[in-house]
Design an enzyme around this catalytic site. Structure first.
Site, PDB file in Angstrom:
ATOM      1  N   HIS A   1     -71.233  89.386  71.909  1.00 49.17           N
ATOM      2  CA  HIS A   1     -71.770  90.677  72.362  1.00 49.17           C
ATOM      3  C   HIS A   1     -70.747  91.391  73.247  1.00 49.17           C
ATOM      4  CE1 HIS A   1     -75.665  88.289  71.999  1.00 49.17           C
ATOM      5  NE2 HIS A   1     -75.908  89.317  71.216  1.00 49.17           N
TER       6      HIS A   1
ATOM      7  N   SER B   1     -73.580  82.810  68.491  1.00 47.94           N
ATOM      8  CA  SER B   1     -74.926  83.313  68.256  1.00 47.94           C
ATOM      9  C   SER B   1     -75.837  82.832  69.371  1.00 47.94           C
ATOM     10  CB  SER B   1     -75.451  82.774  66.914  1.00 47.94           C
ATOM     11  OG  SER B   1     -76.853  82.947  66.837  1.00 47.94           O
TER      12      SER B   1
HETATM   13  P1  AMP Z   1     -78.294  90.570  68.714  1.00 45.63           P
HETATM   14  O1  AMP Z   1     -78.496  90.556  70.189  1.00 45.63           O
HETATM   15  O2  AMP Z   1     -78.297  89.220  68.087  1.00 45.63           O
HETATM   16  O3  AMP Z   1     -79.178  91.575  68.023  1.00 45.63           O
HETATM   17  O4  AMP Z   1     -76.808  91.093  68.508  1.00 45.63           O
HETATM   18  C1  AMP Z   1     -76.386  92.319  69.052  1.00 45.63           C
HETATM   19  C2  AMP Z   1     -75.092  92.719  68.393  1.00 45.63           C
HETATM   20  O5  AMP Z   1     -74.084  91.741  68.666  1.00 45.63           O
HETATM   21  C3  AMP Z   1     -75.214  92.821  66.870  1.00 45.63           C
HETATM   22  O6  AMP Z   1     -74.524  93.967  66.416  1.00 45.63           O
HETATM   23  C4  AMP Z   1     -74.547  91.553  66.409  1.00 45.63           C
HETATM   24  O7  AMP Z   1     -73.997  91.656  65.111  1.00 45.63           O
HETATM   25  C5  AMP Z   1     -73.468  91.370  67.456  1.00 45.63           C
HETATM   26  N1  AMP Z   1     -73.000  89.981  67.488  1.00 45.63           N
HETATM   27  C6  AMP Z   1     -73.769  88.867  67.612  1.00 45.63           C
HETATM   28  N2  AMP Z   1     -72.999  87.758  67.528  1.00 45.63           N
HETATM   29  C7  AMP Z   1     -71.725  88.187  67.344  1.00 45.63           C
HETATM   30  C8  AMP Z   1     -70.467  87.520  67.185  1.00 45.63           C
HETATM   31  N3  AMP Z   1     -70.365  86.190  67.181  1.00 45.63           N
HETATM   32  N4  AMP Z   1     -69.358  88.281  67.018  1.00 45.63           N
HETATM   33  C9  AMP Z   1     -69.448  89.642  67.023  1.00 45.63           C
HETATM   34  N5  AMP Z   1     -70.601  90.318  67.169  1.00 45.63           N
HETATM   35  C10 AMP Z   1     -71.717  89.607  67.324  1.00 45.63           C
END
Ligand code: AMP
Length: 279
Positions: A37, A185
């Protein structure tokens, strides 16, 4: 850094910035922030005058109630990380603030929202489109940043922006990985130490499949990935598809596209992990 909970206050602050022609960037997140993030946030800070990060666990994109209830919520820690990353405004609304009444909108983006995750998680992308459109209306950003880890999500967001004719540039940011290749993640924290040892096999197999693919068909490459991962008793492939990276249509021959992307979902124990790779 300001922490804002209401759309009205957010709009008020941003109106002042916009009057001064400041460029506004938005990074939508569900919190439980990690370095993946933060890589988006740093890019947003570098490319805009004002960086807004939303932290909101969006109920309408969860098709599994248990998943929603157990989703990690760590706002205080998230704010500390965002401050060091240079974020200017954290937008952390309540569910009532974002959904004062049920959102009855249904979107149809065709293939990009119907295949892969769309087929396995009914309603998921509709919920994503609902919340991201609400965030775009609230912030009216010039730029918005999304991670390629959720590869299909980016295609859905691009379709949303096109359909609603929103004046926002969508930026796709590369996947941040652990040293052993595992894509960062929020769900990785749910892996037991033993499963955490197994999870990097997903990224390793995808990487090896690039070399394997030379001189092999698309189907043989799919079989190689699925069979390699499923041969580990702790891993279960839900799907592996090799698609055109723009249309998300499955390809039959490598010559069908010059932008082939393999998208995978694997259960590592009970934890559902996603990843992808460009060929
Ligand atoms: P989330 O909180 O899981 O909805 O993720 C928020 C944003 O962070 C989304 O655009 C995800 O694709 C991005 N994101 C999550 N994990 C990663 C990662 N390992 N590398 C790059 N972006 C990420």
């Amino acid at each position: 850094m300001k922490i804002v909970n209401s759309i009205q206050e957010l709009k008020q602050i941003l109106a002042g910035e916009k009057r001064e022609n400041k460029r506004i960037g938005l990074v939508p997140t569900m919190g439980a922030l990690h370095a993946g993030h933060l890589s988006l946030v740093k890019r947003c800070v570098a490319e805009n005058d004002v960086c807004v990060v939303s932290v909101f666990v969006n109920p309408t994109q969860f098709n599994d109630k248990h998943d929603l209830e157990t989703y990690p919520r760590t706002l205080e820690k998230d704010c500390a990380l965002l401050e060091t990353a240079g974020c200017h405004i954290v937008f952390a609304p309540t569910v009532e603030e974002m959904y004062p009444q049920p959102d009855t909108r249904t979107f149809d983006f065709g293939t990009v929202s119907n295949v892969m995750e769309g087929a396995r998680r009914p309603g998921h992308f509709n919920g994503v489109a609902q919340i991201v459109s609400k965030l775009f209306y609230a912030v009216e950003p010039d730029n918005a940043y999304f991670g390629e880890k959720d590869f299909q999500q980016i295609a859905v967001i691009r379709a949303l922006v096109k359909q609603l004719q929103l004046p926002v540039h969508i930026h796709a940011c590369p996947i941040l990985r652990e040293a052993d290749g595992l894509a960062l993640s929020s769900r990785n924290t749910r892996l037991t130490p033993a499963l955490r040892q197994k999870a990097p096999l997903i990224a390793r197999t995808l990487k090896e499949s690039i070399t394997f693919a030379a001189g092999k068909s698309v189907q043989e490459t799919i079989d190689y990935v699925v069979n390699t991962l499923n041969s580990d008793p702790d891993l279960r492939v839900e799907y592996y598809e090799i698609v055109d990276g723009n249309t998300l249509e499955s390809i039959r021959e490598w010559s069908d596209t010059d932008y082939a992307v393999g998208c995978i979902t694997v259960y590592c124990g009970e934890v559902r992990l996603i990843d992808n790779i460009k060929y």
